[in-house]
Enzyme design. Structure first.
Site, PDB file in Angstrom:
ATOM      1  N   HIS A 128     -29.627  51.886  38.558  1.00  0.00           N
ATOM      2  CA  HIS A 128     -29.151  50.660  39.219  1.00  0.00           C
ATOM      3  C   HIS A 128     -30.377  50.062  39.925  1.00  0.00           C
ATOM      4  O   HIS A 128     -30.497  50.105  41.148  1.00  0.00           O
ATOM      5  CB  HIS A 128     -28.040  51.024  40.209  1.00  0.00           C
ATOM      6  N   GLN A 131     -30.268  47.481  42.864  1.00  0.00           N
ATOM      7  CA  GLN A 131     -29.820  48.112  44.104  1.00  0.00           C
ATOM      8  C   GLN A 131     -30.986  48.796  44.815  1.00  0.00           C
ATOM      9  O   GLN A 131     -31.205  48.587  46.013  1.00  0.00           O
ATOM     10  CB  GLN A 131     -28.723  49.143  43.777  1.00  0.00           C
TER      11      GLN A 131
END
Ligand code: CP
Ligand code: NVA
Length: 296
Positions: A128, A131
């Site tokens: 991710h 993020q």
């Protein structure tokens, strides 16, 4: 040549620093950038739900003068209604970038292989990266530096943890990971870094400036939720655990959170929680990423 944003591994330290520098400018002088992506369109293909990733990308494109198109799971029906290759080649004729949230990381690689426009990983089973960029940026913003700061990640060695491992390694941020046996981060990713692995959460948070956690069962693992609750019971971020870290240790969570599972309500809603600053920074960091990929 087009550039993708799929894994933190592909970024140099300098590229990360440049993204952070631009992020700071975007936060400070929002209006100055309101036309930089005029006429550009981002397609968001999401095979899983999302609040932060979808909304921050859509709002980010809008604030930069561009547009976005959200494509829910059953609209393109990637790999079912048509192959990823055909979807990538078609979308490349319409849009300027594609953000993809998917189950299999390989699907993102396949999309990037056949797409003529940049592909952004909006979360896969392995990483991710957007993020982690926002997370490290937030830590830098709070402490004014990264060197000498210790982050303790407590919980599942999942996609969020993998991207954090790689981002911390690139940014010289010390990282301790605490996970139960069987739920450790991917060993090959761990080995790329100098992070320390612990099987005891209070040992991992000793001396930590920041404690970070994520859900115990990620999207797609819902059926394992009960087994995981048992496996992770000693890895909850609660008041007792926070006491083992540095005084005034900050608390992070990528969200969505399950209060009183991986983190207690008093801790995530407490004075030292920075989870909403962290969520806000998704917007600013992703705007910088979009500009780096699209402005040429
Ligand atoms: N943290 C995060 O990616 O949130 P969403 O799943 O809501 O996008
Ligand atoms: N690890 C979580 C992160 C959600 C943002 C998941 O993949 O569901």
């Amino acid at each position: 040549m087009k550039k993708d944003f799929i894994t933190i591994k592909d970024l140099t330290k300098k590229e990360i620093e440049d993204i952070f520098k631009l992020t700071g400018q975007l936060k400070k002088h929002k209006a100055k950038f309101n036309r930089v992506l005029t006429g550009k369109t981002l397609a968001l293909i999401f095979q899983k739900p999302s609040n932060r990733t979808r909304v921050s990308f859509e709002v980010g494109m809008c604030q930069l003068g561009g547009n976005s198109i959200y494509l829910a799971p059953h609209e393109i029906d990637l790999g079912v209604r048509e192959s990823i290759r055909d979807a990538a080649m078609t979308l490349s004729r319409y849009v300027d970038a594609i953000a993809l949230r998917t189950f299999k990381h390989d699907d993102i690689l396949e999309m990037a292989k056949y797409s003529a426009v940049p592909v952004i990983n909006g979360l896969s089973d392995i990483e991710h990266p957007c993020q982690a960029m926002a997370d490290v940026y937030t830590i830098k913003e709070k402490f004014g530096k990264l060197k000498g700061i210790t982050l303790a990640y407590v919980g599942d060695g999942n996609n969020v943890c993998s991207s954090l491992l790689r981002a911390c390694a690139k940014c010289d941020l010390r990282l301790n990971v605490a996970a139960p046996k069987g739920y450790e981060p991917d060993n090959s990713i761990l080995k790329e870094t100098s992070a320390n692995l612990f099987y005891n959460s209070s040992e991992a948070v000793k001396g930590a400036d920041v404690i970070y956690t994520d859900v115990w069962a990620s999207m797609g693992q819902e059926k394992e939720a009960e087994i995981r609750k048992k496996a992770f019971k000693d890895f909850q971020v609660n008041r007792e655990l926070v006491k083992s870290a540095k005084k005034d240790c900050l608390i992070m969570h990528c969200l969505p959170a399950h209060r009183d599972e991986e983190i207690t309500a008093d801790v995530i809603d407490g004075a030292n929680s920075i989870v909403f600053d962290q969520a806000e920074n998704r917007l600013h960091v992703q705007k910088a990423i979009l500009i780096k990929l699209l402005e040429r």
